[in-house]
Design a protein around this motif. Structure first.
Motif, PDB file in Angstrom:
ATOM      1  N   GLY A  29       0.812  -1.210   0.000  1.00 29.62           N
ATOM      2  CA  GLY A  29       0.000   0.000   0.000  1.00 29.62           C
ATOM      3  C   GLY A  29       0.845   1.259   0.000  1.00 29.62           C
ATOM      4  O   GLY A  29       0.562   2.208  -0.714  1.00 29.62           O
ATOM      5  N   ARG A  30       1.908   1.242   0.797  1.00 27.59           N
ATOM      6  CA  ARG A  30       2.801   2.403   0.824  1.00 27.59           C
ATOM      7  C   ARG A  30       3.497   2.586  -0.520  1.00 27.59           C
ATOM      8  O   ARG A  30       3.686   3.699  -0.975  1.00 27.59           O
ATOM      9  CB  ARG A  30       3.823   2.284   1.948  1.00 27.59           C
ATOM     10  CG  ARG A  30       3.211   2.598   3.301  1.00 27.59           C
ATOM     11  CD  ARG A  30       4.257   2.603   4.342  1.00 27.59           C
ATOM     12  NE  ARG A  30       4.579   1.195   4.627  1.00 27.59           N
ATOM     13  CZ  ARG A  30       5.410   0.776   5.536  1.00 27.59           C
ATOM     14  NH1 ARG A  30       6.057   1.646   6.269  1.00 27.59           N
ATOM     15  NH2 ARG A  30       5.622  -0.501   5.738  1.00 27.59           N
ATOM     16  N   ARG A  33       0.907   3.995  -2.815  1.00 21.96           N
ATOM     17  CA  ARG A  33       0.656   5.394  -2.444  1.00 21.96           C
ATOM     18  C   ARG A  33       1.778   6.290  -2.955  1.00 21.96           C
ATOM     19  O   ARG A  33       1.549   7.357  -3.502  1.00 21.96           O
ATOM     20  CB  ARG A  33       0.519   5.538  -0.935  1.00 21.96           C
ATOM     21  CG  ARG A  33       0.238   6.967  -0.479  1.00 21.96           C
ATOM     22  CD  ARG A  33       0.179   7.089   1.031  1.00 21.96           C
ATOM     23  NE  ARG A  33      -0.941   6.427   1.612  1.00 21.96           N
ATOM     24  CZ  ARG A  33      -2.158   6.957   1.740  1.00 21.96           C
ATOM     25  NH1 ARG A  33      -2.389   8.166   1.298  1.00 21.96           N
ATOM     26  NH2 ARG A  33      -3.129   6.291   2.311  1.00 21.96           N
ATOM     27  N   ARG A  34       2.997   5.819  -2.800  1.00 22.88           N
ATOM     28  CA  ARG A  34       4.162   6.592  -3.262  1.00 22.88           C
ATOM     29  C   ARG A  34       4.160   6.698  -4.788  1.00 22.88           C
ATOM     30  O   ARG A  34       4.426   7.749  -5.341  1.00 22.88           O
ATOM     31  CB  ARG A  34       5.439   5.930  -2.757  1.00 22.88           C
ATOM     32  CG  ARG A  34       6.677   6.740  -2.915  1.00 22.88           C
ATOM     33  CD  ARG A  34       7.923   6.152  -2.247  1.00 22.88           C
ATOM     34  NE  ARG A  34       7.954   4.706  -2.049  1.00 22.88           N
ATOM     35  CZ  ARG A  34       7.714   4.086  -0.888  1.00 22.88           C
ATOM     36  NH1 ARG A  34       7.442   4.790   0.188  1.00 22.88           N
ATOM     37  NH2 ARG A  34       7.770   2.777  -0.783  1.00 22.88           N
ATOM     38  N   TYR A  40      -3.742   7.771  -5.898  1.00 26.48           N
ATOM     39  CA  TYR A  40      -4.047   6.763  -4.884  1.00 26.48           C
ATOM     40  C   TYR A  40      -5.243   7.224  -4.056  1.00 26.48           C
ATOM     41  O   TYR A  40      -6.216   6.481  -3.881  1.00 26.48           O
ATOM     42  CB  TYR A  40      -2.823   6.533  -3.995  1.00 26.48           C
ATOM     43  CG  TYR A  40      -3.046   5.525  -2.886  1.00 26.48           C
ATOM     44  CD1 TYR A  40      -2.728   4.187  -3.080  1.00 26.48           C
ATOM     45  CD2 TYR A  40      -3.562   5.909  -1.649  1.00 26.48           C
ATOM     46  CE1 TYR A  40      -2.916   3.253  -2.074  1.00 26.48           C
ATOM     47  CE2 TYR A  40      -3.754   4.984  -0.641  1.00 26.48           C
ATOM     48  CZ  TYR A  40      -3.433   3.658  -0.853  1.00 26.48           C
ATOM     49  OH  TYR A  40      -3.636   2.739   0.147  1.00 26.48           O
ATOM     50  N   ASP A  41      -5.181   8.465  -3.570  1.00 25.85           N
ATOM     51  CA  ASP A  41      -6.276   9.000  -2.749  1.00 25.85           C
ATOM     52  C   ASP A  41      -7.578   9.077  -3.540  1.00 25.85           C
ATOM     53  O   ASP A  41      -8.649   8.777  -3.012  1.00 25.85           O
ATOM     54  CB  ASP A  41      -5.900  10.382  -2.209  1.00 25.85           C
ATOM     55  CG  ASP A  41      -4.711  10.319  -1.258  1.00 25.85           C
ATOM     56  OD1 ASP A  41      -4.534   9.280  -0.581  1.00 25.85           O
ATOM     57  OD2 ASP A  41      -3.954  11.307  -1.209  1.00 25.85           O
ATOM     58  N   THR A  51      -9.522   0.709   1.039  1.00 31.93           N
ATOM     59  CA  THR A  51      -8.152   0.745   0.522  1.00 31.93           C
ATOM     60  C   THR A  51      -7.767  -0.560  -0.171  1.00 31.93           C
ATOM     61  O   THR A  51      -7.013  -0.535  -1.145  1.00 31.93           O
ATOM     62  CB  THR A  51      -7.128   1.068   1.633  1.00 31.93           C
ATOM     63  OG1 THR A  51      -7.263   0.116   2.679  1.00 31.93           O
ATOM     64  CG2 THR A  51      -7.320   2.468   2.164  1.00 31.93           C
ATOM     65  N   GLU A  55      -6.350  -0.592  -3.842  1.00 34.40           N
ATOM     66  CA  GLU A  55      -5.022  -1.132  -4.112  1.00 34.40           C
ATOM     67  C   GLU A  55      -5.070  -2.267  -5.125  1.00 34.40           C
ATOM     68  O   GLU A  55      -4.164  -2.410  -5.946  1.00 34.40           O
ATOM     69  CB  GLU A  55      -4.352  -1.573  -2.807  1.00 34.40           C
ATOM     70  CG  GLU A  55      -3.954  -0.379  -1.964  1.00 34.40           C
ATOM     71  CD  GLU A  55      -3.414  -0.728  -0.595  1.00 34.40           C
ATOM     72  OE1 GLU A  55      -3.252  -1.945  -0.286  1.00 34.40           O
ATOM     73  OE2 GLU A  55      -3.140   0.208   0.170  1.00 34.40           O
TER      74      GLU A  55
END
Length: 192
Positions: A29-30, A33-34, A40-41, A51, A55
């Motif tokens: 997930g990180r 997100r990166r 992502y948001d 989420t 994802e």
């Protein structure tokens, strides 16, 4: 004795591999997100905060479009696109709606010429673009929304300004492996 050493080494390697796999899953997930940033948001919000579902969708985009290789533009095509964008900006003064329609079409064509799906489906094209240009794709969505008649002149102006970021990155991206002189010339012509 050597058998015991080999068994211990195999167990340690297996434990290390297991640790890395588990760690990789927990940071997925990180990593997404990166990679996707605001996209992502946006995707999480579209999935009502789920989420895991967001994802899965983003991971699927990466699988479908991550290996896409952007095609370089010929210098004359690059110049033609730059000229057409300048015309769009000038047209906005007299006819904001027509300028936004032209910007939308121009972005779709430029993305296609760079190797992205040709936009049979706007969502397919923006999904592919989001994998490679997540920070700029939202401006293209705003222009596309403005084309459908949603929003006034100020919203169209903001959409056109935001979409310029995607236009610039698609126009300025250099070929994958240019010669040193070509890379230097491409940077010089992009700045002009």
């Amino acid at each position: 004795m050597t058998t015991v050493v080999i068994i211990v080494a195999v167990v340690l390697v297996a434990a290390l591999a297991f640790f890395l796999v588990v760690r990789g899953r927990s940071t997925g997930g990180r990593g997404l997100r990166r990679r996707f940033g605001p996209e992502y948001d946006r995707t999480v919000a579209r999935h009502n905060g789920d989420t895991a579902a967001a994802e899965r969708e983003l991971s699927e985009r990466v699988k479908l479009h991550g290996s896409l290789s952007e095609r370089p533009l010929r210098p004359e095509a690059r110049e033609a696109y730059a000229r057409r964008w300048a015309e769009v900006q000038e047209q906005f003064i007299d006819s904001p709606r027509d300028a936004v329609v032209e910007a939308d079409a121009l972005l779709a064509q430029l993305a296609h010429d760079r190797g992205f799906p040709d936009g049979d489906s706007f969502e397919e094209q923006t999904d592919a673009l989001s994998v490679h240009h997540a920070g700029q794709v939202d401006g293209y969505r705003r222009v596309h929304t403005a084309v459908r008649g949603q929003g006034g002149t100020e919203e169209m102006r903001k959409a056109l300004i935001e979409s310029r970021a995607l236009f610039d990155v698609l126009l300025a991206d250099a070929p994958a492996e240019p010669a040193r002189t070509d890379r230097h010339e491409a940077k010089g012509s992009a700045a002009a």
